[in-house]
Design a protein around this motif. Structure first.
Motif, PDB file in Angstrom:
ATOM      1  N   MET A   1       0.842  -1.210   0.000  1.00  0.00           N
ATOM      2  CA  MET A   1       0.000   0.000   0.000  1.00  0.00           C
ATOM      3  C   MET A   1       0.877   1.260   0.000  1.00  0.00           C
ATOM      4  SD  MET A   1      -3.146   0.842  -0.133  1.00  0.00           S
ATOM      5  CE  MET A   1      -4.210   2.253   0.108  1.00  0.00           C
ATOM      6  N   THR A   2       1.984   1.211   0.768  1.00  0.00           N
ATOM      7  CA  THR A   2       2.901   2.347   0.814  1.00  0.00           C
ATOM      8  C   THR A   2       3.450   2.662  -0.569  1.00  0.00           C
ATOM      9  OG1 THR A   2       3.530   1.793   3.078  1.00  0.00           O
ATOM     10  CG2 THR A   2       4.992   3.264   1.861  1.00  0.00           C
ATOM     11  N   TYR A   3       3.769   1.599  -1.331  1.00  0.00           N
ATOM     12  CA  TYR A   3       4.309   1.789  -2.668  1.00  0.00           C
ATOM     13  C   TYR A   3       3.310   2.515  -3.573  1.00  0.00           C
ATOM     14  CZ  TYR A   3       8.115  -1.438  -1.496  1.00  0.00           C
ATOM     15  OH  TYR A   3       9.220  -2.036  -0.928  1.00  0.00           O
ATOM     16  N   LEU A   4       2.032   2.152  -3.461  1.00  0.00           N
ATOM     17  CA  LEU A   4       0.997   2.794  -4.278  1.00  0.00           C
ATOM     18  C   LEU A   4       0.850   4.265  -3.910  1.00  0.00           C
ATOM     19  CD1 LEU A   4      -1.791   0.032  -4.374  1.00  0.00           C
ATOM     20  CD2 LEU A   4      -0.222   0.706  -6.204  1.00  0.00           C
ATOM     21  N   VAL A   5       0.987   4.564  -2.633  1.00  0.00           N
ATOM     22  CA  VAL A   5       0.893   5.960  -2.177  1.00  0.00           C
ATOM     23  C   VAL A   5       2.019   6.790  -2.784  1.00  0.00           C
ATOM     24  CG1 VAL A   5       1.060   7.491  -0.188  1.00  0.00           C
ATOM     25  CG2 VAL A   5      -0.328   5.409  -0.041  1.00  0.00           C
ATOM     26  N   PHE A   6       3.233   6.244  -2.740  1.00  0.00           N
ATOM     27  CA  PHE A   6       4.372   6.962  -3.300  1.00  0.00           C
ATOM     28  C   PHE A   6       4.261   7.092  -4.816  1.00  0.00           C
ATOM     29  CE2 PHE A   6       6.247   6.631   0.801  1.00  0.00           C
ATOM     30  CZ  PHE A   6       7.278   7.563   0.840  1.00  0.00           C
ATOM     31  N   LEU A   7       3.733   6.064  -5.465  1.00  0.00           N
ATOM     32  CA  LEU A   7       3.533   6.126  -6.914  1.00  0.00           C
ATOM     33  C   LEU A   7       2.513   7.204  -7.260  1.00  0.00           C
ATOM     34  CD1 LEU A   7       4.128   4.918  -9.719  1.00  0.00           C
ATOM     35  CD2 LEU A   7       2.215   3.339  -9.337  1.00  0.00           C
ATOM     36  N   ALA A   8       1.429   7.271  -6.492  1.00  0.00           N
ATOM     37  CA  ALA A   8       0.390   8.279  -6.715  1.00  0.00           C
ATOM     38  C   ALA A   8       0.938   9.688  -6.483  1.00  0.00           C
ATOM     39  CB  ALA A   8      -0.807   8.014  -5.807  1.00  0.00           C
ATOM     40  N   GLY A  55      14.102  15.370 -10.833  1.00  0.00           N
ATOM     41  CA  GLY A  55      13.417  14.808  -9.670  1.00  0.00           C
ATOM     42  C   GLY A  55      14.322  13.896  -8.875  1.00  0.00           C
ATOM     43  N   GLY A  56      15.147  13.106  -9.579  1.00  0.00           N
ATOM     44  CA  GLY A  56      16.084  12.226  -8.903  1.00  0.00           C
ATOM     45  C   GLY A  56      17.118  12.990  -8.104  1.00  0.00           C
ATOM     46  N   VAL A  57      17.586  14.110  -8.658  1.00  0.00           N
ATOM     47  CA  VAL A  57      18.546  14.952  -7.951  1.00  0.00           C
ATOM     48  C   VAL A  57      17.931  15.470  -6.652  1.00  0.00           C
ATOM     49  CG1 VAL A  57      19.825  17.130  -8.031  1.00  0.00           C
ATOM     50  CG2 VAL A  57      19.824  15.614 -10.017  1.00  0.00           C
ATOM     51  N   ALA A  58      16.655  15.900  -6.749  1.00  0.00           N
ATOM     52  CA  ALA A  58      15.971  16.426  -5.560  1.00  0.00           C
ATOM     53  C   ALA A  58      15.663  15.324  -4.547  1.00  0.00           C
ATOM     54  CB  ALA A  58      14.683  17.134  -5.977  1.00  0.00           C
ATOM     55  N   ILE A  59      15.220  14.161  -5.045  1.00  0.00           N
ATOM     56  CA  ILE A  59      14.813  13.078  -4.144  1.00  0.00           C
ATOM     57  C   ILE A  59      15.992  12.448  -3.421  1.00  0.00           C
ATOM     58  CG2 ILE A  59      13.848  10.740  -4.091  1.00  0.00           C
ATOM     59  CD1 ILE A  59      11.967  11.618  -6.352  1.00  0.00           C
ATOM     60  N   PHE A  60      17.043  12.150  -4.176  1.00  0.00           N
ATOM     61  CA  PHE A  60      18.182  11.447  -3.596  1.00  0.00           C
ATOM     62  C   PHE A  60      19.254  12.390  -3.058  1.00  0.00           C
ATOM     63  CE2 PHE A  60      16.377   8.282  -6.545  1.00  0.00           C
ATOM     64  CZ  PHE A  60      16.192   7.233  -5.660  1.00  0.00           C
ATOM     65  N   GLY A  61      19.014  13.704  -3.207  1.00  0.00           N
ATOM     66  CA  GLY A  61      19.928  14.666  -2.630  1.00  0.00           C
ATOM     67  C   GLY A  61      21.323  14.617  -3.221  1.00  0.00           C
ATOM     68  N   VAL A  62      21.399  14.541  -4.552  1.00  0.00           N
ATOM     69  CA  VAL A  62      22.704  14.508  -5.223  1.00  0.00           C
ATOM     70  C   VAL A  62      23.236  15.937  -5.265  1.00  0.00           C
ATOM     71  CG1 VAL A  62      23.978  13.757  -7.263  1.00  0.00           C
ATOM     72  CG2 VAL A  62      21.861  12.587  -6.602  1.00  0.00           C
ATOM     73  N   GLU A 142      13.576   8.742   5.201  1.00  0.00           N
ATOM     74  CA  GLU A 142      12.976   7.750   6.078  1.00  0.00           C
ATOM     75  C   GLU A 142      12.335   6.613   5.280  1.00  0.00           C
ATOM     76  OE1 GLU A 142      10.212   9.715   8.581  1.00  0.00           O
ATOM     77  OE2 GLU A 142      11.655  11.105   9.452  1.00  0.00           O
ATOM     78  N   SER A 143      11.945   6.892   4.054  1.00  0.00           N
ATOM     79  CA  SER A 143      11.205   5.904   3.281  1.00  0.00           C
ATOM     80  C   SER A 143      12.106   4.835   2.679  1.00  0.00           C
ATOM     81  CB  SER A 143      10.419   6.593   2.166  1.00  0.00           C
ATOM     82  OG  SER A 143      11.306   7.258   1.291  1.00  0.00           O
ATOM     83  N   GLY A 144      13.359   5.158   2.415  1.00  0.00           N
ATOM     84  CA  GLY A 144      14.273   4.178   1.861  1.00  0.00           C
ATOM     85  C   GLY A 144      14.362   4.269   0.353  1.00  0.00           C
ATOM     86  N   PRO A 145      15.370   3.611  -0.230  1.00  0.00           N
ATOM     87  CA  PRO A 145      15.613   3.707  -1.673  1.00  0.00           C
ATOM     88  C   PRO A 145      14.502   3.109  -2.527  1.00  0.00           C
ATOM     89  CG  PRO A 145      17.026   2.042  -0.668  1.00  0.00           C
ATOM     90  CD  PRO A 145      16.394   2.795   0.450  1.00  0.00           C
ATOM     91  N   ALA A 146      13.835   2.072  -2.045  1.00  0.00           N
ATOM     92  CA  ALA A 146      12.796   1.410  -2.851  1.00  0.00           C
ATOM     93  C   ALA A 146      11.621   2.347  -3.116  1.00  0.00           C
ATOM     94  CB  ALA A 146      12.318   0.144  -2.144  1.00  0.00           C
ATOM     95  N   THR A 147      11.087   2.934  -2.044  1.00  0.00           N
ATOM     96  CA  THR A 147       9.954   3.840  -2.219  1.00  0.00           C
ATOM     97  C   THR A 147      10.368   5.126  -2.931  1.00  0.00           C
ATOM     98  OG1 THR A 147      10.360   4.563   0.067  1.00  0.00           O
ATOM     99  CG2 THR A 147       8.569   2.993  -0.297  1.00  0.00           C
ATOM    100  N   SER A 148      11.612   5.554  -2.737  1.00  0.00           N
ATOM    101  CA  SER A 148      12.111   6.735  -3.443  1.00  0.00           C
ATOM    102  C   SER A 148      12.163   6.485  -4.946  1.00  0.00           C
ATOM    103  CB  SER A 148      13.503   7.120  -2.927  1.00  0.00           C
ATOM    104  OG  SER A 148      13.456   7.485  -1.566  1.00  0.00           O
ATOM    105  N   ILE A 150      10.277   4.342  -6.571  1.00  0.00           N
ATOM    106  CA  ILE A 150       8.887   4.294  -7.034  1.00  0.00           C
ATOM    107  C   ILE A 150       8.337   5.708  -7.191  1.00  0.00           C
ATOM    108  CG2 ILE A 150       6.536   3.652  -6.353  1.00  0.00           C
ATOM    109  CD1 ILE A 150       7.734   1.107  -5.131  1.00  0.00           C
ATOM    110  N   LEU A 151       8.689   6.587  -6.255  1.00  0.00           N
ATOM    111  CA  LEU A 151       8.280   7.987  -6.359  1.00  0.00           C
ATOM    112  C   LEU A 151       8.835   8.611  -7.640  1.00  0.00           C
ATOM    113  CD1 LEU A 151       7.014  10.531  -4.965  1.00  0.00           C
ATOM    114  CD2 LEU A 151       9.278  10.923  -3.961  1.00  0.00           C
ATOM    115  N   LEU A 152      10.082   8.312  -7.941  1.00  0.00           N
ATOM    116  CA  LEU A 152      10.723   8.838  -9.152  1.00  0.00           C
ATOM    117  C   LEU A 152      10.058   8.291 -10.405  1.00  0.00           C
ATOM    118  CD1 LEU A 152      13.034  10.613 -10.148  1.00  0.00           C
ATOM    119  CD2 LEU A 152      14.522   8.611 -10.086  1.00  0.00           C
TER     120      LEU A 152
END
Length: 211
Positions: A1-8, A55-62, A142-148, A150-152
């Protein structure tokens, strides 16, 4: 369910940032009218890919990439402004009619990379993503690389959906207008694109002079 939330959330973020029609949207409309929906959509995928990168730069803080883009903002956007001006001039003085351009594989790939590079010339998109991610309270640390990831993926998909709808609208308009009207519309889009480019160059010139 968490994955679907991040995807949405990613879908909404990617769609909302892609929606404002600027030079990239105008180019996609022009290419859809001149060469068909598939051609315009592929060019939109170039922009969606660049959106995913930002988006990846912002999400993963590169920080290395974000610092590079932001520190070289004036130079990067000046190059983008010049590209937009040249494309706008080409559209204005294009003597060909509708469907006269060769929408071959090579030209389609060229359009993909053109919109990809043009989208990259707006480093402030990174700030936009950081702002929207904060608004959506997306705590990627806090969400971890997997959900990040999916968000991307959701961001890419959301941006892609917008360009699919935009190119579909362009083709719908094409079906309602005569060839002469479409040629005039393409030239008008070229003028708008030229104005965008000149404004961007003037803005960057003033910024450089100020600092």
């Amino acid at each position: 369910m968490t994955y679907l939330v991040f995807l949405a959330k990613g879908l909404i973020i990617g769609f909302s940032i892609a929606v404002p029609i600027g030079p990239i949207g105008i180019m996609c409309i022009h290419l859809s009218i001149s060469n068909g929906k598939r051609f315009g959509f592929v060019s939109g995928l170039g922009a969606a890919t660049a959106d995913m990168l930002f988006g990846g730069v912002a999400i993963f803080g590169v920080s290395v990439l974000s610092n590079f883009f932001l520190k070289n903002d004036v130079l990067i956007r000046t190059v983008g402004g010049l590209m937009i001006v040249l494309i706008g001039v080409k559209m204005i003085f294009d003597s060909g009619g509708i469907d006269t351009l060769k929408a071959g594989r090579d030209s389609m790939i060229q359009s993909y990379f053109t919109t990809f590079l043009l989208t990259l010339t707006n480093p402030m998109t990174i700030i936009a993503y950081m702002t929207v991610l904060a608004l959506f309270n997306v705590m990627t640390a806090e969400s971890g690389p997997a959900t990040s990831t999916i968000l991307l993926a959701g961001i890419f998909l959301g941006s892609t959906i917008w360009f699919f709808l935009l190119t579909g609208l362009a083709v719908f308009i094409k079906q309602k207008l005569s060839d002469r009207s479409l040629v005039r519309l393409n030239k008008l889009l070229g003028v708008v694109l030229l104005v965008f480019g000149v404004y961007l160059l003037a803005q960057k010139a003033l910024s450089a002079h100020t600092f």
